[in-house]
Motif scaffolding. Structure first.
Motif, PDB file in Angstrom:
ATOM      1  N   ASP A  79       0.829  -1.205   0.000  1.00 48.45           N
ATOM      2  CA  ASP A  79       0.000   0.000   0.000  1.00 48.45           C
ATOM      3  C   ASP A  79       0.863   1.256   0.000  1.00 48.45           C
ATOM      4  O   ASP A  79       0.572   2.244  -0.695  1.00 48.45           O
ATOM      5  N   LEU A  80       1.962   1.210   0.779  1.00 51.77           N
ATOM      6  CA  LEU A  80       2.874   2.360   0.813  1.00 51.77           C
ATOM      7  C   LEU A  80       3.498   2.590  -0.556  1.00 51.77           C
ATOM      8  O   LEU A  80       3.602   3.729  -1.038  1.00 51.77           O
ATOM      9  N   LYS A  81       3.906   1.501  -1.200  1.00 55.19           N
ATOM     10  CA  LYS A  81       4.551   1.644  -2.508  1.00 55.19           C
ATOM     11  C   LYS A  81       3.574   2.200  -3.546  1.00 55.19           C
ATOM     12  O   LYS A  81       3.955   2.996  -4.424  1.00 55.19           O
ATOM     13  N   VAL A  82       2.310   1.791  -3.441  1.00 49.78           N
ATOM     14  CA  VAL A  82       1.306   2.328  -4.375  1.00 49.78           C
ATOM     15  C   VAL A  82       1.190   3.833  -4.224  1.00 49.78           C
ATOM     16  O   VAL A  82       1.153   4.596  -5.222  1.00 49.78           O
ATOM     17  N   GLU A  83       1.135   4.316  -2.979  1.00 48.49           N
ATOM     18  CA  GLU A  83       1.040   5.753  -2.727  1.00 48.49           C
ATOM     19  C   GLU A  83       2.282   6.486  -3.208  1.00 48.49           C
ATOM     20  O   GLU A  83       2.209   7.558  -3.835  1.00 48.49           O
ATOM     21  N   TYR A 125      12.058   1.832   3.970  1.00 47.35           N
ATOM     22  CA  TYR A 125      10.983   1.658   4.954  1.00 47.35           C
ATOM     23  C   TYR A 125      11.560   1.768   6.355  1.00 47.35           C
ATOM     24  O   TYR A 125      12.645   1.279   6.637  1.00 47.35           O
ATOM     25  N   ASN A 126      10.785   2.423   7.243  1.00 44.12           N
ATOM     26  CA  ASN A 126      11.120   2.382   8.661  1.00 44.12           C
ATOM     27  C   ASN A 126       9.887   2.778   9.466  1.00 44.12           C
ATOM     28  O   ASN A 126       8.956   3.401   8.947  1.00 44.12           O
ATOM     29  N   ASP A 127       9.867   2.376  10.734  1.00 48.42           N
ATOM     30  CA  ASP A 127       8.715   2.632  11.611  1.00 48.42           C
ATOM     31  C   ASP A 127       9.020   3.806  12.541  1.00 48.42           C
ATOM     32  O   ASP A 127      10.125   3.895  13.110  1.00 48.42           O
ATOM     33  N   MET A 149       7.695   5.388   4.108  1.00 45.99           N
ATOM     34  CA  MET A 149       8.535   5.048   2.976  1.00 45.99           C
ATOM     35  C   MET A 149       8.991   6.337   2.319  1.00 45.99           C
ATOM     36  O   MET A 149       8.202   7.261   2.135  1.00 45.99           O
ATOM     37  N   GLN A 150      10.246   6.407   2.012  1.00 46.71           N
ATOM     38  CA  GLN A 150      10.826   7.613   1.415  1.00 46.71           C
ATOM     39  C   GLN A 150      11.267   7.312  -0.005  1.00 46.71           C
ATOM     40  O   GLN A 150      11.810   6.258  -0.289  1.00 46.71           O
TER      41      GLN A 150
END
Length: 461
Positions: free
Chosen positions: A44-48, A118-120, A131-132
């Protein structure tokens, strides 16, 4: 402390294996679910992120980093549901714009991370995975976008799964233990039946046997083995009782004769000749007792497995000559002849004492059961792999129906018809046992009224 029963031990061993297996399964389940959750969030993060990078990259001439209506979307303005946090940084790493739901908080920018990362992080009391990515237009770096999504609900689900697995683990093991114990008890029921039946066996009812299980499994084999053991025990006890009965009878008879003879002697004075005759008669009976005692001692050695075999090279012809010499007085007394000639030594590999007993008994029987003035012949021959010895007499012979029993202890064929022939019924039993020990082939054939032939085959030296 009471030792655990076999079904408890089976349950414990099964529990140890099941505990390891269930633990591995639970860990695998947890890891698979966790991997699925993490994959879903990252996707989902990669899609955004791809949506933002594609917007910047798709501009013919770079104008803006974010669409005009991007910030108006509900998930970027609220903390409820599944919020999306967005923050834009210029190419120097300075924050330019962020979604309203970040308020005073910021996402973490990593200056030296050029690739997707990725990091929390924690925003307020919400755990966020971010995600950056770089925003590039026409090959030129225009800035960075950092997008975060709440993973608190996902982690809450994983925490609940952990709790469920931790609670289920001991419950599953407990259920497996009692289930295995129950199944083991059912499976071992035939064993308990065998134990119960075995306890009923005693010296009073050795003929009792264990009922065989319906299924032909290992317990069926065990029951057969126990029944075969009981057969051997019953046979051994029966032989012992028979041996004791026969031995006591054989010993009691000469003792009674000696006692009666001596009682007759002391009733009144006798002549010297009468005393000598009765004393000689008692000596004969004592000799018979001595023979019985010696033979019983040999049989006792068999039963206690104390007979020591010392095989070495022997001359069979010399052993036969020694046996003939021992019986020569009786042969002279009965005017008998023994035909035995040889031109060379016949070498065998055997025990000198046992071979001597075998030949002494067989030659002694041939002489004993021959008619006065008869002939006994001994013939040696060298055959391939063994030395053959044939002992032949022309005596009273043995009835065909008695040949099967002549090797039994104390058995004497037609003893009442030939009570003038003294014997113990132990000689052939000893011969058979010694032949078995030394690997000597023994075969006896006979015709009643015509004589007997004994064929021995000795292993060559």
């Amino acid at each position: 402390m009471r030792k655990p029963s076999i079904k408890d031990r089976i349950a414990y061993f099964n529990l140890a294996g099941a505990a390891t297996l269930v633990l591995v399964i639970f860990v695998v389940i947890y890891r698979i679910v966790l991997a699925g959750v993490v994959y879903g969030i990252n996707h989902d993060l990669k899609v955004e992120v791809d949506r933002h990078t594609a917007f910047v990259a798709g501009q013919g001439h770079f104008e803006k980093m974010v669409k005009d209506n991007e910030w108006a979307e509900a998930e970027r303005n609220t903390m409820d549901g599944n919020p999306i946090f967005v923050e834009i940084f210029d190419k120097n790493g300075n924050a330019i714009k962020k979604s309203n739901n970040l308020k005073t908080s910021d996402l973490i920018f990593h200056r030296h991370k050029d690739t997707a990362h990725y990091n929390d992080v924690t925003i307020g009391n919400i755990t966020v995975r971010q995600m950056q990515a770089q925003l590039v237009n026409q090959g030129e770096l225009e800035g960075y976008v950092v997008i975060g999504m709440s993973i608190s609900d996902h982690y809450s689900v994983m925490k609940s799964l952990r709790i469920v697995l931790f609670i289920a683990y001991p419950l599953v093991l407990l259920m497996l233990f009692f289930l295995t114990r129950f199944i083991a008890g059912k499976s071992l029921q035939p064993v308990f039946s065998i134990i119960s039946a075995t306890k009923e066996v005693s010296d009073k009812n050795l003929n009792t046997r264990i009922s065989l299980p319906e299924k032909k499994d290992e317990l069926y084999t065990l029951a057969i083995a126990i029944n075969e053991l009981l057969d051997r025990i019953e046979s051994a006890v029966s032989r012992e009782k028979q041996f004791t009965s026969h031995a006591s009878h054989e010993l009691r008879t000469p003792l009674a004769v000696i006692k009666g003879t001596l009682e007759v002697l002391v009733r009144k004075p006798r002549t010297t000749e009468e005393y000598e005759a009765k004393i000689q008669y008692c000596i004969n009976e004592v000799n018979r007792l001595t023979t019985i005692a010696d033979q019983l001692l040999i049989l006792t050695r068999f039963e206690s497995s104390k007979e020591v075999v010392n095989k070495r090279q022997l001359a069979l012809d010399e052993i036969i000559l020694e046996a003939i010499e021992r019986h020569s007085p009786e042969m002279e007394k009965r005017n008998m002849h023994l035909d035995f000639t040889f031109g060379e030594h016949y070498l065998i590999m055997s025990d000198v004492f046992m071979a001597g007993v075998i030949m002494d008994n067989l030659i002694g029987n041939a002489i004993k059961y021959s008619n006065d003035g008869g002939t006994v012949s001994v013939l040696l021959s060298d055959e391939k792999g063994y030395i053959s010895c044939l002992i032949t007499d022309k005596g009273i012979g043995i009835a065909k129906e008695d040949l099967e029993n002549i090797f039994e202890q104390f058995y004497r064929s037609e003893a009442e018809e030939h009570n003038e022939i003294k014997g113990t019924g132990l000689g052939l039993a000893i011969v058979r046992r010694y032949c078995d020990i030394l690997g000597i082939s023994l075969n006896i054939s006979s015709t009643k009224g015509e004589g007997t032939q004994v064929l021995l085959r000795f292993p060559v030296a």
